[in-house]
Design an enzyme around this catalytic site. Structure first.
Site, PDB file in Angstrom:
ATOM      1  N   SER A 248      42.992  36.659  34.683  1.00 50.38           N
ATOM      2  CA  SER A 248      44.356  37.198  34.713  1.00 50.38           C
ATOM      3  C   SER A 248      45.307  36.504  35.675  1.00 50.38           C
ATOM      4  CB  SER A 248      44.323  38.699  35.035  1.00 50.38           C
ATOM      5  OG  SER A 248      43.795  38.929  36.328  1.00 50.38           O
ATOM      6  N   LYS A 293      47.571  46.876  39.510  1.00 47.58           N
ATOM      7  CA  LYS A 293      48.169  45.620  39.961  1.00 47.58           C
ATOM      8  C   LYS A 293      49.616  45.823  40.393  1.00 47.58           C
ATOM      9  CE  LYS A 293      45.056  42.542  37.527  1.00 47.58           C
ATOM     10  NZ  LYS A 293      44.865  41.404  36.625  1.00 47.58           N
TER      11      LYS A 293
END
Length: 355
Positions: A248, A293
């Site tokens: 990611s 996140k």
């Protein structure tokens, strides 16, 4: 009261000792791809002119409990009540009984691949050509190819047919019947590495003949390798970051590379974080744990968050205060949005919405 107290103590003891099949996810640390980690630059480029950078282009992470950790019911309830944490079934993070070692290895491989894709995408954005070649990615143990082909060997042709994509290898092999021979034209890995180090294209090839075997899944022929792609870059780009896995961070690595290789500053000194996988053509893909996140980015000081288009709806449902979500579908989208930020053109930024 004594009986009630004893019952309560018993329930608490059971709660602490009784394991439940859940794992926990929580916001992890963020790392500035333009800065340093463990005392050395995250992005190290040599053989090409680089330019000063400022601000932040932070990659974000999610912290998860290990595969062998057994959460008790008290921890599970606490996790469910904690706003920034998420408790999920253990099999969601570790499907099919995957061990901690297997998960770590898989994440490391994905992280390594994301770095390669980020380099290719960044140079593609800058119009810098990159040579791509088909290689032996791995050799299966006890397969016909074991001891004959090796990881890193460059595959030029199979049975005389040139190979340009990894899928081309299997297409040629399955034309044979199990037990028949197939000829690989290769550049041995050590010769390819030596040529790359010298800045030259490898010229020495050799033919390797392998007797095919029958696939366990059917009657097709196999040799027992996995073909992949490798890239030859016109200069050296190293990404130095330990204890991080998964794919990611690709987008943020790519943007960091673009920033270092171009005059001016992408961020204009601003604190920007983000996430997203990236492929070699610059396409940004979705990731897991977007809500955590976002929290990690906000806690680190980010004001703007580059969000994969496919994660936008989920991210917009619970955005931390003070964090603006910018929708990105490609690396080109991201660089154009950063340009708008530099110019103060906030009204035209592509924003994430819940629909």
């Amino acid at each position: 009261m004594l009986a009630s107290t004893l019952v309560l103590i018993t329930l608490l003891c059971v709660g602490v000792l009784l394991p439940v099949p859940y794992s926990e996810m929580s916001p992890g640390p963020t790392v500035n791809t333009l800065g340093e980690a463990d005392g050395e630059p995250v992005l190290q480029i040599s053989g090409r002119e680089t330019y000063p950078t400022s601000g932040h282009l932070n990659m974000t992470t999610v912290r998860v409990t290990s595969a062998d950790y057994r959460m008790n019911i008290v921890e599970a309830v606490y996790g469910w009540l904690a706003h920034d944490n998420v408790v999920v079934p253990h099999d969601t993070l570790y499907p099919d009984g995957k061990t901690e070692e297997q998960s770590t290895q898989e994440n490391a491989e994905e992280f390594s691949q994301s770095q390669e894709s980020a380099k290719v995408a960044a140079l593609g954005e800058l119009g810098v050509p990159v040579t791509t070649r088909v290689v032996v990615a791995s050799v299966q143990k006890d397969s016909p190819a074991e001891g004959t082909l090796h990881a890193g060997d460059v595959i030029k042709a199979v049975d005389g047919t040139p190979v340009t994509q990894p899928d081309d290898v299997a297409k040629q092999v399955v034309k044979r019947k199990p037990g028949q021979k197939v000829v690989f034209t290769i550049v041995p890995a050590k010769d390819a590495a030596a040529a790359e180090k010298a800045g030259k294209a490898p010229t020495t090839t050799r033919n390797v003949t392998i007797t095919t075997a029958k696939s366990p899944e059917g009657d097709r022929a196999i040799v027992g390798i996995r073909a992949g792609t490798d890239h030859v870059f016109p200069f050296t780009i190293d990404i130095k970051l330990a204890d991080v896995g998964g794919p990611s961070a690709g987008l943020m690595f790519a943007l960091g590379i673009v920033d270092k290789l171009t005059p001016g500053e992408l961020t204009d000194g601003k604190f920007i974080a983000g996430t997203g996988t990236i492929d070699e053509k610059g396409k940004v893909g979705p990731i897991g744990g977007i809500d955590m996140k976002l929290v990690g980015a906000r806690n680190a000081g980010a004001r703007y968050f580059l969000t994969p288009a496919d994660n936008c709806a989920a991210a917009a449902t619970d955005t931390p205060d003070g964090l603006a979500l910018i929708k990105v579908d490609t690396i080109d989208d991201a660089t154009k949005s950063l340009e708008k930020l530099r110019k103060g053109d906030l009204a035209s930024l592509p924003r994430c919405t819940t629909s």
